[in-house]
Design a protein around this motif. Structure first.
Motif, PDB file in Angstrom:
ATOM      1  N   SER A   1       8.092 -24.057  -6.648  1.00 57.96           N
ATOM      2  CA  SER A   1       6.843 -24.009  -5.887  1.00 57.96           C
ATOM      3  C   SER A   1       7.130 -24.089  -4.390  1.00 57.96           C
ATOM      4  O   SER A   1       6.434 -23.474  -3.579  1.00 57.96           O
ATOM      5  CB  SER A   1       5.874 -25.112  -6.326  1.00 57.96           C
ATOM      6  N   ASN A   2       8.179 -24.796  -4.017  1.00 63.11           N
ATOM      7  CA  ASN A   2       8.573 -24.862  -2.612  1.00 63.11           C
ATOM      8  C   ASN A   2       9.048 -23.490  -2.121  1.00 63.11           C
ATOM      9  O   ASN A   2       8.745 -23.089  -0.997  1.00 63.11           O
ATOM     10  CB  ASN A   2       9.665 -25.909  -2.409  1.00 63.11           C
TER      11      ASN A   2
ATOM     12  N   VAL B   1       0.974 -17.609  -9.386  1.00 58.94           N
ATOM     13  CA  VAL B   1      -0.205 -18.383  -9.010  1.00 58.94           C
ATOM     14  C   VAL B   1      -0.365 -18.436  -7.497  1.00 58.94           C
ATOM     15  O   VAL B   1      -1.491 -18.443  -6.978  1.00 58.94           O
ATOM     16  CB  VAL B   1      -0.209 -19.785  -9.654  1.00 58.94           C
ATOM     17  N   ALA B   2       0.746 -18.425  -6.763  1.00 58.88           N
ATOM     18  CA  ALA B   2       0.665 -18.437  -5.301  1.00 58.88           C
ATOM     19  C   ALA B   2      -0.057 -17.193  -4.791  1.00 58.88           C
ATOM     20  O   ALA B   2      -0.847 -17.277  -3.850  1.00 58.88           O
ATOM     21  CB  ALA B   2       2.057 -18.542  -4.687  1.00 58.88           C
TER      22      ALA B   2
ATOM     23  N   ALA C   1       8.106 -19.035   1.417  1.00 55.36           N
ATOM     24  CA  ALA C   1       8.086 -17.589   1.641  1.00 55.36           C
ATOM     25  C   ALA C   1       6.756 -17.148   2.239  1.00 55.36           C
ATOM     26  O   ALA C   1       6.724 -16.328   3.163  1.00 55.36           O
ATOM     27  CB  ALA C   1       8.351 -16.849   0.335  1.00 55.36           C
ATOM     28  N   LEU C   2       5.662 -17.698   1.752  1.00 56.51           N
ATOM     29  CA  LEU C   2       4.352 -17.324   2.284  1.00 56.51           C
ATOM     30  C   LEU C   2       4.169 -17.826   3.709  1.00 56.51           C
ATOM     31  O   LEU C   2       3.585 -17.145   4.550  1.00 56.51           O
ATOM     32  CB  LEU C   2       3.248 -17.809   1.357  1.00 56.51           C
TER      33      LEU C   2
ATOM     34  N   LEU D   1      -3.675 -17.770  -5.169  1.00 54.74           N
ATOM     35  CA  LEU D   1      -4.183 -18.777  -4.229  1.00 54.74           C
ATOM     36  C   LEU D   1      -4.372 -18.235  -2.819  1.00 54.74           C
ATOM     37  O   LEU D   1      -5.217 -18.739  -2.080  1.00 54.74           O
ATOM     38  CB  LEU D   1      -3.248 -19.990  -4.198  1.00 54.74           C
ATOM     39  N   VAL D   2      -3.586 -17.231  -2.421  1.00 53.93           N
ATOM     40  CA  VAL D   2      -3.669 -16.733  -1.042  1.00 53.93           C
ATOM     41  C   VAL D   2      -4.480 -15.452  -0.890  1.00 53.93           C
ATOM     42  O   VAL D   2      -4.869 -15.102   0.230  1.00 53.93           O
ATOM     43  CB  VAL D   2      -2.271 -16.540  -0.405  1.00 53.93           C
ATOM     44  N   MET D   3      -4.753 -14.755  -1.969  1.00 50.92           N
ATOM     45  CA  MET D   3      -5.498 -13.496  -1.882  1.00 50.92           C
ATOM     46  C   MET D   3      -6.855 -13.729  -1.230  1.00 50.92           C
ATOM     47  O   MET D   3      -7.628 -14.587  -1.658  1.00 50.92           O
ATOM     48  CB  MET D   3      -5.685 -12.896  -3.272  1.00 50.92           C
ATOM     49  N   GLY D   4      -7.114 -12.983  -0.158  1.00 48.98           N
ATOM     50  CA  GLY D   4      -8.393 -13.078   0.540  1.00 48.98           C
ATOM     51  C   GLY D   4      -8.514 -14.271   1.478  1.00 48.98           C
ATOM     52  O   GLY D   4      -9.554 -14.475   2.081  1.00 48.98           O
ATOM     53  N   LYS D   5      -7.461 -15.042   1.610  1.00 47.84           N
ATOM     54  CA  LYS D   5      -7.501 -16.251   2.449  1.00 47.84           C
ATOM     55  C   LYS D   5      -7.043 -15.956   3.871  1.00 47.84           C
ATOM     56  O   LYS D   5      -6.240 -15.057   4.116  1.00 47.84           O
ATOM     57  CB  LYS D   5      -6.589 -17.336   1.870  1.00 47.84           C
ATOM     58  N   GLY D   6      -7.522 -16.775   4.789  1.00 48.94           N
ATOM     59  CA  GLY D   6      -7.088 -16.703   6.171  1.00 48.94           C
ATOM     60  C   GLY D   6      -5.684 -17.261   6.311  1.00 48.94           C
ATOM     61  O   GLY D   6      -5.228 -18.070   5.492  1.00 48.94           O
TER      62      GLY D   6
END
Length: 132
Positions: free
Chosen positions: A106-107, A70-71, A112-113, A74-79
């Motif tokens: 989730s942490n 899911v992470a 990592a991101l 959530l980050v695909m295409g985001k700044g």
């Protein structure tokens, strides 16, 4: 899978999104939780401060798989600033919650991101020389 997991968690475990590696990744980060043995490797293609593509490989429990999956969505295409604002609670919420004892998963994904953004900004974007 336990009745303590939401249908979204179960779906991401059965059908994880964005699994694999990227040959053209310009950032690769690894994170893990030595207490439980989970480990994740994220591959990111970042262009112009935006995540253009992201994949992951994981060794871990169902919650670790679901949170990493899911992470990536959530980050695909985001700044990159949006990625830095993503925290463990937001990832858990995107899965309709996690049992408290699985919040470390989730942490792990969020950490990592965040590390990927820091790595990109410090080395790939040219602020710091890469390690030789």
């Amino acid at each position: 899978m336990s009745e303590f997991y939401s249908e979204k968690v179960r779906d991401h475990v059965r059908n994880p999104r964005n699994v694999g590696s990227l040959d053209d990744a310009n950032v690769v980060v690894q994170a893990g939780d030595p207490d439980c043995g989970d480990a994740v490797l994220f591959f990111l293609k970042i262009e112009g401060e935006v995540i253009r593509n992201v994949k992951f490989l994981i060794k871990g429990c169902g919650a670790a798989i679901a949170t990493s999956s899911v992470a990536t969505e959530l980050v695909m295409g985001k700044g990159l600033d949006e990625v830095l604002a993503l925290d463990d609670q937001a990832i858990a919420s995107a899965l309709d919650g996690l049992p408290e004892e699985k919040m470390h998963c989730s942490n792990m994904a969020a950490s990592a991101l965040h590390a990927a953004v820091e790595q990109y900004r410090s080395t790939v974007a040219g602020e710091t020389s890469p390690v030789e």
